[in-house]
Design an enzyme around this catalytic site. Structure first.
Site, mmCIF file in Angstrom:
data_model
loop_
_atom_site.group_PDB
_atom_site.id
_atom_site.type_symbol
_atom_site.label_atom_id
_atom_site.label_comp_id
_atom_site.label_asym_id
_atom_site.label_seq_id
_atom_site.Cartn_x
_atom_site.Cartn_y
_atom_site.Cartn_z
ATOM 1 N N PRO A 185 -2.781 -5.804 0.727
ATOM 2 C CA PRO A 185 -3.724 -5.329 1.587
ATOM 3 C C PRO A 185 -4.874 -6.325 1.697
ATOM 4 O O PRO A 185 -5.335 -6.248 0.357
ATOM 5 C CB PRO A 185 -3.521 -4.007 1.483
ATOM 6 C CG PRO A 185 -2.788 -3.611 0.653
ATOM 7 C CD PRO A 185 -2.077 -4.797 -0.135
ATOM 8 N N GLU A 186 -5.231 -6.639 2.448
ATOM 9 C CA GLU A 186 -6.738 -7.654 2.518
ATOM 10 C C GLU A 186 -8.060 -6.517 2.990
ATOM 11 O O GLU A 186 -7.554 -5.453 3.498
ATOM 12 C CB GLU A 186 -6.538 -8.847 3.501
ATOM 13 C CG GLU A 186 -5.602 -10.036 2.833
ATOM 14 C CD GLU A 186 -5.990 -10.412 1.646
ATOM 15 O OE1 GLU A 186 -7.067 -10.148 1.235
ATOM 16 O OE2 GLU A 186 -4.933 -10.623 0.536
ATOM 17 N N LYS B 162 -11.920 -3.321 -1.363
ATOM 18 C CA LYS B 162 -10.519 -3.019 -1.248
ATOM 19 C C LYS B 162 -10.450 -1.538 -1.389
ATOM 20 O O LYS B 162 -9.225 -0.803 -1.708
ATOM 21 C CB LYS B 162 -9.670 -3.740 -1.794
ATOM 22 C CG LYS B 162 -9.673 -5.368 -1.177
ATOM 23 C CD LYS B 162 -8.395 -6.178 -1.993
ATOM 24 C CE LYS B 162 -8.384 -7.362 -1.210
ATOM 25 N NZ LYS B 162 -7.427 -8.232 -1.754
#
Length: 128
Positions: A2-3, A51
């Site tokens: 996931p970015e 994040k």
């Protein structure tokens, strides 16, 4: 992996589903927080920081999660989430009467006083 934009959208989705409503389901499946019961608290907001996902509660606590490589948060209607609760990769379930947020394969999950958030994400610069 996931970015940052994925984490931001995740936090937005969680915020839309949970903010302002009392928590009626609390199931945290990380050993250090397994006994924490969030029921009765209400979500103030869910935000991303880099994040990291910060789920702030009116009780003065923050549920801090990090997706790492393959984690995700799903939002399901509360009346359709029972099957997910038996998943072996479920690490957290937080729900209201309407929605249930399911944290799958989370790399990190902790609960800390909201005033201590900077200890875990303070080293990060501002999100763009």
């Amino acid at each position: 992996m996931p970015e940052g934009d994925t984490v931001w959208r995740t936090a937005q989705r969680l915020n839309q589903a949970l903010a302002g409503a009392p928590i009626v389901l609390s199931d945290l499946r990380f050993p250090a927080v397994a006994t924490v019961d969030l029921r009765g608290s209400s979500t103030i907001e869910v935000v991303s920081r880099g994040k990291h996902v910060l789920h702030r509660l009116d009780s003065g606590l923050t549920v801090h999660s990090h997706l790492r490589m393959e984690g995700q948060w799903l939002v399901e209607p509360a009346d359709q989430s029972a099957g997910w609760l038996r998943r072996h990769d479920l690490r957290a379930a937080v729900g209201t009467d309407t929605w249930t947020a399911l944290g799958l394969r989370l790399g990190l999950l902790e609960v800390l006083p909201s005033e201590r958030e900077d200890e875990v994400v303070g080293h990060l610069g501002p999100d763009l």
